[in-house]
Design a protein around this motif. Structure first.
Motif, mmCIF file in Angstrom:
data_model
loop_
_atom_site.group_PDB
_atom_site.id
_atom_site.type_symbol
_atom_site.label_atom_id
_atom_site.label_comp_id
_atom_site.label_asym_id
_atom_site.label_seq_id
_atom_site.Cartn_x
_atom_site.Cartn_y
_atom_site.Cartn_z
ATOM 1 N N MET A 198 0.807 -1.208 0.000
ATOM 2 C CA MET A 198 0.000 0.000 0.000
ATOM 3 C C MET A 198 0.844 1.264 0.000
ATOM 4 O O MET A 198 0.362 2.352 0.280
ATOM 5 N N GLY A 199 2.124 1.119 -0.292
ATOM 6 C CA GLY A 199 2.994 2.285 -0.359
ATOM 7 C C GLY A 199 3.715 2.535 0.942
ATOM 8 O O GLY A 199 3.078 2.789 1.965
ATOM 9 N N GLY A 200 5.026 2.442 0.927
ATOM 10 C CA GLY A 200 5.798 2.716 2.138
ATOM 11 C C GLY A 200 5.534 1.731 3.255
ATOM 12 O O GLY A 200 5.680 2.063 4.422
ATOM 13 N N GLY A 201 5.131 0.503 2.898
ATOM 14 C CA GLY A 201 4.851 -0.485 3.931
ATOM 15 C C GLY A 201 3.589 -0.187 4.704
ATOM 16 O O GLY A 201 3.434 -0.607 5.852
ATOM 17 N N GLY A 202 2.668 0.543 4.107
ATOM 18 C CA GLY A 202 1.462 0.961 4.819
ATOM 19 C C GLY A 202 0.415 -0.133 4.958
ATOM 20 O O GLY A 202 0.636 -1.293 4.612
ATOM 21 N N ALA A 203 -0.743 0.255 5.450
ATOM 22 C CA ALA A 203 -1.834 -0.677 5.688
ATOM 23 C C ALA A 203 -3.170 0.037 5.522
ATOM 24 O O ALA A 203 -3.257 1.257 5.651
ATOM 25 N N VAL A 204 -4.191 -0.738 5.234
ATOM 26 C CA VAL A 204 -5.566 -0.243 5.214
ATOM 27 C C VAL A 204 -6.267 -0.822 6.438
ATOM 28 O O VAL A 204 -6.283 -2.040 6.635
ATOM 29 N N TYR A 205 -6.824 0.046 7.269
ATOM 30 C CA TYR A 205 -7.509 -0.362 8.489
ATOM 31 C C TYR A 205 -9.011 -0.220 8.278
ATOM 32 O O TYR A 205 -9.480 0.833 7.849
#
Length: 224
Positions: A198-205
């Motif tokens: 999700m970009g830059g090691g991100g996450a969707v919560y």
């Protein structure tokens, strides 16, 4: 954005109630399947895949149709590789979501912990479990997002985290399952088995309101 106005939703997570440890996520009455799908293109506010939460009754499902292929223009990092989930219950504690008074009260304890064990930190190894998970606390990258219910105004409950990685160079040492390690305890599996990013090691919560009968949901995207 896609050139077509019709984009097939991508299946992200499907979980049966019978496979979820007791008390982790309360299912609505008469529903025994949780499905989360999303549009694999970035949407504004926040700029991330846009999820949809479905609570279903498996007994009402008739013929199961083939899963449609993802849109050929979809970002490949937003289309998860098919994999099987083996739920494991873990105990975690909040770091970002820890009440401010407790954060101040326990700050000295955190410092003593990290002085006694330099390779150990509360937020990374003892607080929220990293990776994709049901329930528990969101392991925010930057800061907690706005998750109040637009219908009743109450804070929503964390339902699901869809993460880019199942850990990082430090957290896997505490959270990686024993079966995913070699004989010497080292990591024996990739930290990105789903292929998501999700970009830059991100996450969707994803959050759901348990106070409203129709179980409204929202999501928040967080990235470094």
């Amino acid at each position: 954005m896609p050139s077509s106005t019709t984009v097939p939703m991508v299946p992200v997570v499907q979980v049966f109630h019978a496979d979820v440890p007791s008390g982790v996520v309360p299912f609505p009455l008469g529903r025994d399947v949780l499905q989360v799908l999303w549009c694999p293109f970035n949407h504004d506010s926040p700029a991330s895949p846009w999820p949809v939460v479905l609570w279903r009754d498996s007994t009402s499902v008739q013929a199961v149709l083939p899963t449609p292929a993802a849109d050929p223009e979809a970002d490949e990092w937003h289309v998860p590789a098919p994999c099987v989930i083996h739920p494991e219950r873990v105990t975690e504690y909040p770091s970002w979501d820890l009440p401010e008074d407790l954060t101040e009260r326990w700050q000295e304890d955190f410092h003593r912990l990290e002085e006694a064990a330099p390779l150990l930190s509360y937020a990374t190894h003892l607080a929220e479990a990293p990776g994709t998970k049901l329930g528990g606390y969101p392991s925010w990258f930057t800061a907690p997002g706005d998750t109040d219910c637009k219908q009743c105004g109450r804070p929503m409950d964390h339902l699901l985290t869809v993460a880019s990685y199942e850990g990082d160079g430090a957290s896997w040492r505490a959270w990686l399952p024993a079966e995913d390690r070699d004989e010497e305890g080292r990591r024996a599996v990739p930290l990105d088995p789903t292929g998501l990013d999700m970009g830059g090691g991100g996450a969707v919560y994803v959050f759901a309101c348990r106070s409203c009968p129709n179980r409204p949901f929202t999501h928040w995207y967080d990235s470094t």
